[in-house]
Design a protein around this motif. Structure first.
Motif, mmCIF file in Angstrom:
data_model
loop_
_atom_site.group_PDB
_atom_site.id
_atom_site.type_symbol
_atom_site.label_atom_id
_atom_site.label_comp_id
_atom_site.label_asym_id
_atom_site.label_seq_id
_atom_site.Cartn_x
_atom_site.Cartn_y
_atom_site.Cartn_z
ATOM 1 N N SER A 139 0.811 -1.214 0.000
ATOM 2 C CA SER A 139 0.000 0.000 0.000
ATOM 3 C C SER A 139 0.847 1.267 0.000
ATOM 4 N N VAL A 140 0.198 2.316 -0.465
ATOM 5 C CA VAL A 140 0.733 3.674 -0.350
ATOM 6 C C VAL A 140 -0.259 4.450 0.499
ATOM 7 N N MET A 141 0.235 5.081 1.534
ATOM 8 C CA MET A 141 -0.600 5.904 2.402
ATOM 9 C C MET A 141 -0.268 7.364 2.157
ATOM 10 N N ALA A 142 -1.317 8.171 2.073
ATOM 11 C CA ALA A 142 -1.097 9.573 1.731
ATOM 12 C C ALA A 142 -1.961 10.485 2.578
ATOM 13 N N TRP A 143 -1.527 11.724 2.648
ATOM 14 C CA TRP A 143 -2.322 12.791 3.254
ATOM 15 C C TRP A 143 -2.628 13.824 2.175
ATOM 16 N N PHE A 144 -3.885 14.233 2.158
ATOM 17 C CA PHE A 144 -4.348 15.315 1.294
ATOM 18 C C PHE A 144 -5.009 16.358 2.185
ATOM 19 N N ARG A 145 -5.197 17.539 1.650
ATOM 20 C CA ARG A 145 -5.905 18.575 2.402
ATOM 21 C C ARG A 145 -6.781 19.373 1.463
ATOM 22 N N PHE A 188 -2.628 17.503 -2.672
ATOM 23 C CA PHE A 188 -1.716 16.495 -2.146
ATOM 24 C C PHE A 188 -0.771 17.123 -1.134
ATOM 25 N N VAL A 189 -0.494 16.368 -0.040
ATOM 26 C CA VAL A 189 0.426 16.855 0.982
ATOM 27 C C VAL A 189 1.674 15.970 1.053
#
Length: 121
Positions: free
Chosen positions: A32-38, A47-48
């Motif tokens: 998996s790839v885990m990401a944070w967006f705002r 994308f953060v």
């Protein structure tokens, strides 16, 4: 279906710090790839940062590079340490899980509800 729950948001003064956490309902797969967006009011989702779970390889938006750090907190939790916060960082922050090393929101399959971060004096 994976469930993601964010925590750690709040209000902080400019220059302050916050640590966001995102807990998955089950184990995060190594692929998996885990990401944070705002998303700020009236603006598109942005994308953060992201981290590939098996390698720890990270990617940051230019706007947060050097101030934010994404990390694996546990087998099912990803954190976002935010330092040197600015008013422009005010937004709802959401974590997401996908399989591609991508900064594009549509590449992520699972999303949390988001947590509010407000930076104001």
């Amino acid at each position: 279906q994976a469930q993601l729950v964010e925590s750690g948001g709040g209000e902080v003064q400019p220059g302050g710090s916050l640590r966001l956490s995102c807990a998955a309902s089950g184990r995060i797969y190594s692929s998996s790839v885990m990401a944070w967006f705002r998303q700020a009011p009236g603006q598109e989702r942005e994308f953060v940062a992201l981290i590939r779970w098996n390698s720890g390889r990270t990617l940051y938006a230019d706007s947060v590079k050097g101030r934010f750090t994404i990390s694996k907190a546990s087998y099912n939790t990803v954190d976002l340490q935010m330092n040197g916060l600015k008013p422009d960082d005010t937004a709802v922050y959401s974590c997401a899980e996908g399989s591609q090393y991508s900064s594009t929101a549509s590449d992520y399959r699972y999303w949390g509800q988001g947590t509010q971060v407000t930076v104001a004096s």
